[in-house]
Design a protein around this motif. Structure first.
Motif, PDB file in Angstrom:
ATOM      1  N   ASN A 135       3.410   5.991   7.851  1.00 27.93           N
ATOM      2  CA  ASN A 135       3.230   5.312   6.570  1.00 27.93           C
ATOM      3  C   ASN A 135       4.495   4.600   6.089  1.00 27.93           C
ATOM      4  N   GLU A 136       5.665   5.219   6.303  1.00 31.96           N
ATOM      5  CA  GLU A 136       6.910   4.604   5.846  1.00 31.96           C
ATOM      6  C   GLU A 136       7.164   3.287   6.573  1.00 31.96           C
ATOM      7  N   LEU A 139       4.746   0.707   5.169  1.00 33.67           N
ATOM      8  CA  LEU A 139       5.164   0.199   3.866  1.00 33.67           C
ATOM      9  C   LEU A 139       6.256  -0.846   4.013  1.00 33.67           C
ATOM     10  N   ASN A 143       5.589  -4.745   2.999  1.00 37.53           N
ATOM     11  CA  ASN A 143       6.455  -5.267   1.941  1.00 37.53           C
ATOM     12  C   ASN A 143       7.182  -6.528   2.397  1.00 37.53           C
ATOM     13  N   LEU A 159      -0.892  -3.249   1.655  1.00 38.78           N
ATOM     14  CA  LEU A 159       0.201  -2.435   1.121  1.00 38.78           C
ATOM     15  C   LEU A 159      -0.340  -1.385   0.144  1.00 38.78           C
ATOM     16  N   TYR A 163      -0.089   2.819   0.094  1.00 40.79           N
ATOM     17  CA  TYR A 163       0.354   3.587  -1.067  1.00 40.79           C
ATOM     18  C   TYR A 163      -0.699   4.624  -1.461  1.00 40.79           C
ATOM     19  N   THR A 175       2.023  -3.117  -6.696  1.00 37.40           N
ATOM     20  CA  THR A 175       1.537  -4.034  -5.661  1.00 37.40           C
ATOM     21  C   THR A 175       0.395  -4.910  -6.159  1.00 37.40           C
TER      22      THR A 175
END
Length: 331
Positions: A135-136, A139, A143, A159, A163, A175
Motif C-alpha cells: 500500500n505504501e 500511495l 500521488n 489513490l 487510502y 484526495t
C-alpha cells in the motif's frame, strides 16, 4: 459505448476459493446490446484475423460484466495488436478484480514497458503495487501520477481506494476534494467522501453529501444501504418507520441477494426488534449457504457477541480470520 450505467454487485471467486463481493458500474443490458454482440460475433467469425471489431466486442463484454469472455477477446486483440496500451490496462484490471494477481502483474509489467507517459507510468506502478499488496508503494506512485496530471480524475480515485485499504479517512478526503470541487455530482467521490466524513466525525458535511447522493442516485443500492445503516442505529425498526426500513432491506435483497451487508442489515433489524434468535439465524443460514464469504462469518460472530454468546462468536471470528487473515477489521 451506448447503454445506461447502473451499479451492480459482482460476486467473484478467487483461485483459493475465497468469495468476495465488489461493487461497480456496468452498462445496463438491453436487447440492442445483445443484438450488437450477436452481430459482432458473426463479423469476427467471417473475419477472424481482424482486431477492431474484436476489441469492440471485448469492451462491450467488459461493460456488461461478462468478464471471463472479455478476457478471452482482449487476449485475442493483444495477439494481433500487442502495442495497444489501453487494452493491456483493461485486461489487467479485470484479472486483478477476478483475484488473478499473478496474471494481472504480468499484464501490467507489459503495459509499463509500453507506456511513454510519466503520469501513466506512475499509475501503472501503483496498480502493480496494489497487486503486490504494498500500500505504501501504491500511495507514492498514485500521488506522483496525480501531481503530474492533476486534471486526471482516475489517478485520484485510485489513490482514494488505497487510502481506504489503509483506513486513512483524512487521506481520502484530501484526495477527493479537488474532484468534487470540479464536479460536485461525482457519485463515487461523494460516496467515498461521505464514509470518510462519518469516520472523522464531520456529521454536518457528511449529511450534506448524503443529501446530494439521495438526490443524484437515490435508487443506487449503495445509497440505500447507507440509509439503512443510519436507520438501524436510530432503532427505526417498529411502527411505520420500521415498515420503511424493512421495505428497503427487502428491496436490496431482491437487487443484490449475495450482499453480506444486506443480510447483516436484516439480521440486526430482527435483533433490534427483540427477535434475537431470528436475527442470528439469518447470518447462520447465510454462512451455511455461502461458507467462503469471510464477512459472513465476521457478521455472524458479531451477532453472537451482541446476543451474549461470546464463545460461539469467537469461533465464528476465527473462521473469518482463516479465510481473510489480512483484513484489519476481522483481525
Amino acid at each position: 459505448m451506448p447503454g445506461i450505467l447502473t451499479t451492480s454487485l459482482v460476486q467473484l471467486t478467487q483461485p483459493s476459493g475465497l468469495k468476495m463481493n465488489i461493487q461497480l458500474f456496468i452498462a445496463e443490458k438491453s436487447a440492442r446490446q445483445q443484438q450488437k454482440i450477436i452481430a459482432l460475433n458473426k463479423y469476427i467469425e467471417k473475419y477472424p484475423q481482424g482486431w477492431k471489431k474484436r476489441l469492440e466486442l471485448a469492451d462491450l463484454l467488459y461493460e456488461i460484466g461478462n468478464w471471463s469472455q472479455a478476457v478471452i477477446e482482449y487476449n485475442q486483440v493483444i495477439e494481433r495488436q500487442p502495442q495497444l496500451l489501453d487494452v493491456h490496462l483493461k485486461l489487467g484490471k479485470i484479472l486483478q478484480l477476478m483475484g488473478q494477481q499473478k496474471e494481472a502483474l504480468q499484464v501490467y509489467d507489459t503495459a509499463l514497458f509500453l507506456s511513454e507517459n510519466p503520469g501513466t507510468q506512475y499509475h501503472i506502478k501503483g496498480l502493480i503495487a496494489v497487486c503486490e499488496g504494498d500500500n505504501e508503494k501504491a500511495l507514492t506512485a498514485f500521488n506522483l501520477a496525480a501531481s503530474l496530471e492533476p486534471d486526471q480524475v482516475f489517478h485520484r480515485l485510485a489513490l482514494s481506494q488505497v487510502y481506504q485499504n489503509v483506513e486513512n479517512p483524512l487521506g481520502i478526503l484530501r484526495t477527493l476534494e479537488p474532484i468534487l470541487a470540479i464536479n460536485p455530482d461525482d457519485v463515487m467521490s461523494l460516496i467515498y467522501s461521505y464514509d470518510a466524513l462519518m469516520v472523522v466525525g464531520d456529521i454536518q458535511t457528511a449529511k450534506e453529501r448524503f443529501n446530494s447522493l439521495i438526490a443524484l442516485a437515490g435508487d443506487d443500492f449503495r445509497v440505500i444501504q447507507r440509509q439503512i445503516d443510519q436507520r438501524l442505529p436510530a432503532r427505526m425498526v417498529s411502527g411505520e418507520e420500521g415498515k420503511i426500513t424493512k421495505k428497503m432491506i427487502t428491496s436490496l435483497l431482491g437487487t443484490v441477494p449475495h450482499s453480506v451487508e444486506v443480510h447483516k442489515s436484516l439480521a440486526y433489524y430482527h435483533i433490534l426488534r427483540g427477535d434475537w434468535a431470528q436475527g442470528v439465524e439469518v447470518l447462520a443460514k447465510f454462512t451455511t449457504e455461502s461458507p467462503n464469504y469471510p464477512y459472513g462469518w465476521y457478521y455472524y460472530g458479531l451477532s453472537l457477541f451482541h446476543t451474549g454468546k461470546y464463545q460461539q462468536g469467537a469461533e465464528m471470528m476465527e473462521k473469518a480470520y482463516y479465510l481473510y487473515p489480512h483484513d484489519r477489521k476481522i483481525y
